[in-house]
Design a protein around this motif. Structure first.
Motif, mmCIF file in Angstrom:
data_model
loop_
_atom_site.group_PDB
_atom_site.id
_atom_site.type_symbol
_atom_site.label_atom_id
_atom_site.label_comp_id
_atom_site.label_asym_id
_atom_site.label_seq_id
_atom_site.Cartn_x
_atom_site.Cartn_y
_atom_site.Cartn_z
ATOM 1 N N TYR A 291 0.806 -1.225 0.000
ATOM 2 C CA TYR A 291 0.000 0.000 0.000
ATOM 3 C C TYR A 291 0.842 1.280 0.000
ATOM 4 O O TYR A 291 0.285 2.386 -0.037
ATOM 5 C CB TYR A 291 -0.896 0.050 1.246
ATOM 6 C CG TYR A 291 -1.735 -1.164 1.480
ATOM 7 C CD1 TYR A 291 -2.709 -1.548 0.557
ATOM 8 C CD2 TYR A 291 -1.585 -1.934 2.628
ATOM 9 C CE1 TYR A 291 -3.490 -2.675 0.775
ATOM 10 C CE2 TYR A 291 -2.356 -3.059 2.856
ATOM 11 C CZ TYR A 291 -3.312 -3.423 1.931
ATOM 12 O OH TYR A 291 -4.082 -4.524 2.153
ATOM 13 N N ALA A 292 2.167 1.128 0.037
ATOM 14 C CA ALA A 292 3.030 2.293 0.279
ATOM 15 C C ALA A 292 2.789 3.415 -0.728
ATOM 16 O O ALA A 292 2.789 3.189 -1.943
ATOM 17 C CB ALA A 292 4.492 1.858 0.251
ATOM 18 N N GLY A 293 2.557 4.599 -0.207
ATOM 19 C CA GLY A 293 2.414 5.785 -1.050
ATOM 20 C C GLY A 293 1.131 5.866 -1.847
ATOM 21 O O GLY A 293 0.954 6.762 -2.668
ATOM 22 N N LYS A 294 0.193 4.932 -1.629
ATOM 23 C CA LYS A 294 -1.011 4.900 -2.468
ATOM 24 C C LYS A 294 -2.182 5.693 -1.881
ATOM 25 O O LYS A 294 -3.054 6.138 -2.616
ATOM 26 C CB LYS A 294 -1.476 3.456 -2.658
ATOM 27 C CG LYS A 294 -0.606 2.610 -3.584
ATOM 28 C CD LYS A 294 -1.251 1.238 -3.736
ATOM 29 C CE LYS A 294 -0.464 0.281 -4.585
ATOM 30 N NZ LYS A 294 -1.045 -1.082 -4.513
ATOM 31 N N THR A 295 -2.240 5.784 -0.541
ATOM 32 C CA THR A 295 -3.406 6.409 0.089
ATOM 33 C C THR A 295 -3.108 7.871 0.411
ATOM 34 O O THR A 295 -2.191 8.166 1.173
ATOM 35 C CB THR A 295 -3.790 5.658 1.374
ATOM 36 O OG1 THR A 295 -4.099 4.302 1.059
ATOM 37 C CG2 THR A 295 -4.993 6.299 2.043
ATOM 38 N N LYS A 296 -3.899 8.768 -0.183
ATOM 39 C CA LYS A 296 -3.697 10.197 0.068
ATOM 40 C C LYS A 296 -4.242 10.592 1.442
ATOM 41 O O LYS A 296 -5.250 10.058 1.888
ATOM 42 C CB LYS A 296 -4.436 11.025 -0.989
ATOM 43 C CG LYS A 296 -3.796 10.983 -2.351
ATOM 44 C CD LYS A 296 -4.662 11.665 -3.391
ATOM 45 C CE LYS A 296 -5.764 10.736 -3.882
ATOM 46 N NZ LYS A 296 -6.437 11.165 -5.106
ATOM 47 N N LEU A 297 -3.572 11.533 2.076
ATOM 48 C CA LEU A 297 -4.079 12.108 3.325
ATOM 49 C C LEU A 297 -4.512 13.524 3.003
ATOM 50 O O LEU A 297 -3.684 14.358 2.625
ATOM 51 C CB LEU A 297 -2.961 12.117 4.373
ATOM 52 C CG LEU A 297 -3.334 12.711 5.729
ATOM 53 C CD1 LEU A 297 -4.322 11.813 6.464
ATOM 54 C CD2 LEU A 297 -2.080 12.914 6.575
ATOM 55 N N ILE A 298 -5.813 13.788 3.091
ATOM 56 C CA ILE A 298 -6.298 15.115 2.688
ATOM 57 C C ILE A 298 -7.277 15.677 3.706
ATOM 58 O O ILE A 298 -7.764 14.965 4.585
ATOM 59 C CB ILE A 298 -6.971 15.075 1.291
ATOM 60 C CG1 ILE A 298 -8.110 14.061 1.255
ATOM 61 C CG2 ILE A 298 -5.959 14.767 0.204
ATOM 62 C CD1 ILE A 298 -8.761 13.942 -0.116
ATOM 63 N N PHE A 299 -7.552 16.955 3.576
ATOM 64 C CA PHE A 299 -8.503 17.611 4.469
ATOM 65 C C PHE A 299 -9.863 17.716 3.789
ATOM 66 O O PHE A 299 -9.950 17.813 2.559
ATOM 67 C CB PHE A 299 -8.001 19.009 4.833
ATOM 68 C CG PHE A 299 -6.797 18.990 5.726
ATOM 69 C CD1 PHE A 299 -6.930 18.735 7.083
ATOM 70 C CD2 PHE A 299 -5.524 19.209 5.211
ATOM 71 C CE1 PHE A 299 -5.813 18.699 7.904
ATOM 72 C CE2 PHE A 299 -4.401 19.179 6.031
ATOM 73 C CZ PHE A 299 -4.543 18.919 7.389
ATOM 74 N N SER A 300 -10.886 17.735 4.600
ATOM 75 C CA SER A 300 -12.238 17.970 4.107
ATOM 76 C C SER A 300 -12.281 19.250 3.289
ATOM 77 O O SER A 300 -11.573 20.212 3.582
ATOM 78 C CB SER A 300 -13.194 18.090 5.291
ATOM 79 O OG SER A 300 -14.410 18.672 4.884
ATOM 80 N N GLN A 301 -13.118 19.272 2.244
ATOM 81 C CA GLN A 301 -13.270 20.501 1.459
ATOM 82 C C GLN A 301 -14.591 21.194 1.751
ATOM 83 O O GLN A 301 -14.969 22.130 1.052
ATOM 84 C CB GLN A 301 -13.181 20.184 -0.039
ATOM 85 C CG GLN A 301 -11.764 19.960 -0.516
ATOM 86 C CD GLN A 301 -11.719 19.586 -1.984
ATOM 87 O OE1 GLN A 301 -12.721 19.617 -2.681
ATOM 88 N NE2 GLN A 301 -10.533 19.229 -2.453
#
Lengths: 322, 322
Positions: A291-301
């Motif tokens: 899974y390395a580097g595949k899942t983005k960590l983002i903030f709610s828009q």
């Protein structure tokens, strides 16, 4: 469109906020009432539906409303009931969806818990548009979660799936949680958890800190954030530790559903990179190779003030006549 | 039914087993070849498809086959490829589904990993018939998992979801895992993990044990099982500890997808109540209140010899022409 609007209701322990929303996520009408004013839930429903009726009349009446969505503490999608919600007056099992539908021309009503509603809102109007697999993490008083798999909210066999704030992250000497167990993620990574960490650090660490000027009993996550922005070492360390624990937990969540993104929402998310950077470091360090580097960590828009109502309203689009 | 049969292929590191299966899960024809005999994957595919063709002719030819399902190490449902499987000769990304389909009259081929195939087999022919939300846990050389949510396998955004054997259950001083990290569930709860526990216990505990008669380096989970059946205290404690760790982990899995059941499959599951009792105790003790007593712990209902092929074959029913 014959029925171009939905109603979103966000029931919190203090206030119940609602809005009439169109398909683009514009809130056309809104209002609020106090949640805990009425000892009898029927009186609450009467006041709420009366207020909603007035708002709905402004957009052309009940015939324009496709459905009503509710985000509520311990809301169960399958039954339309709220059950044993800790910070509400009404005890037992309350058939809230039915009570509201009966008072509003039998418009279909769908109900779920607040974190699930936030996830649906994000998928409909926010950062998760076009995503089929993501996890919404709400960092508020507690830690909530809404999990989307293959484009659908995960409700589980009983409607209560997705309590990732209650995954146990410390098996030994874990903090006592409101749920009665020890070591739950939310005892560390919620607004109240991070304040607990501050009190612990001030107790056991010798450094000076801006936080020492405050009454430990009333320190809030906002105080810690403000101290961290002044480069206060203890406050910075608190965010570092908290973020790191979240990132370790997220690495395990990824092994479950391999989401395209983990989306942060709620008070603590406002700390921005202060919390996101250590989360990212811990995710990268702890995630399984595949899974390395595949899942983005983002903030709610979604704008914070509107997010809860928008999230609930998004449920209204999928509400079905019973 | 025009196309009444499917083919299931279970690719293991040593043997590849296949069967022609009907809608009730009866294996009408079967066979096997050595997996690692051919350095070139095309030679492997030729030998395998030739053997399958012979079996298929016995039931009326390729026109009777609705689809082919494959369970393979690191098999990816979305791409039909196996990627970087540790114990196979062929390196890189192998488009196995396509290679096999091309050699067998373009019958549609669907591929996934072995634990996912087992979950689909259980849902189609076994203990999970009629269930929409469950988790299959395979306790073999490693610990695998197949997660079903709302009636569908959870593949995640990349096709690799459901690696619950690699959830980290010991953050400090965790055992080194084959994946390169430390503290993964499978370092404790797999056949190899339980043998490691045996070696540790024999090292640090003073009691007599039947296991002391064996060469520690070659102790297997079967040895421990047999000692436990003779009331050997150390062997019993090993099952107790292993089951308890599994149950703690399961309590967290329940907070994710609130499954109707967790289904145990594979070598260690054959220990029956020796492993299931401590799992149940730990699940009950560690699960969040709202889920208490709701998730059943059950054993696979598929015959072990047939399960892998049946699981893979079940995928054949959902294979689509490309």
């Amino acid at each position: 469109m014959e029925k171009p609007y939905v109603v979103g209701i966000d029931m919190g322990g203090t206030n119940t906020v609602f809005g009439v929303v169109d398909a683009r996520g514009t809130i056309l009408q809104n209002g609020s009432i106090k949640t805990n004013k009425h000892a009898d839930v029927n009186d609450y429903v009467s006041e709420l539906t009366q207020a909603i009726r007035v708002a709905v009349e402004q957009v052309g009446g009940a015939s324009k409303i496709k459905g009503i969505g509710i985000g509520a503490p311990n809301g169960n999608y399958f039954t339309g009931c709220i059950e044993a919600a800790a910070n509400l007056l009404w005890k037992g099992r309350i058939p809230l969806a039915q009570l509201i539908s009966e008072k509003l021309n039998h418009i279909p009503v769908t109900l779920t818990n607040d974190a699930n509603a936030a996830a649906i809102g994000e998928m409909t109007y926010g950062a998760a548009r076009g995503m089929k697999d993501f996890i919404m993490i709400t960092l508020g008083t507690g830690v909530g979660s809404g999990i989307v798999v293959g484009g659908n909210l995960v409700y589980g066999h009983d409607g209560f799936a997705g309590e990732l704030g209650h995954v146990i992250v410390r098996r030994h000497n874990g903090r006592k949680c409101g749920c009665g167990r020890h070591g739950c993620l939310e005892t560390y990574a919620s607004a109240t958890g991070i304040a607990r960490t501050a009190r612990e650090y001030l107790e056991i660490r010798p450094e000076n800190s801006l936080l020492r000027d405050l009454d430990p009993a009333t320190i809030t996550s906002k105080d810690i954030y403000e101290a961290a922005m002044m480069h206060d070492k203890i406050a910075l360390d608190i965010f570092e530790t908290t973020g790191y624990m979240l990132g370790e937990a997220f690495a395990d969540f990824i092994a479950f559903s391999s989401p395209e993104a983990i989306i942060l929402f709620g008070g603590l998310a406002k700390a921005g990179r202060l919390i996101a950077d250590p989360i990212q470091v811990a995710m990268d360090k702890n995630v399984l190779n595949v899974y390395a580097g595949k899942t983005k960590l983002i903030f709610s828009q979604l704008k914070e003030a509107d997010a809860a109502v928008l999230g609930a309203s998004a449920l209204g689009w999928e509400a079905k006549e019973v």
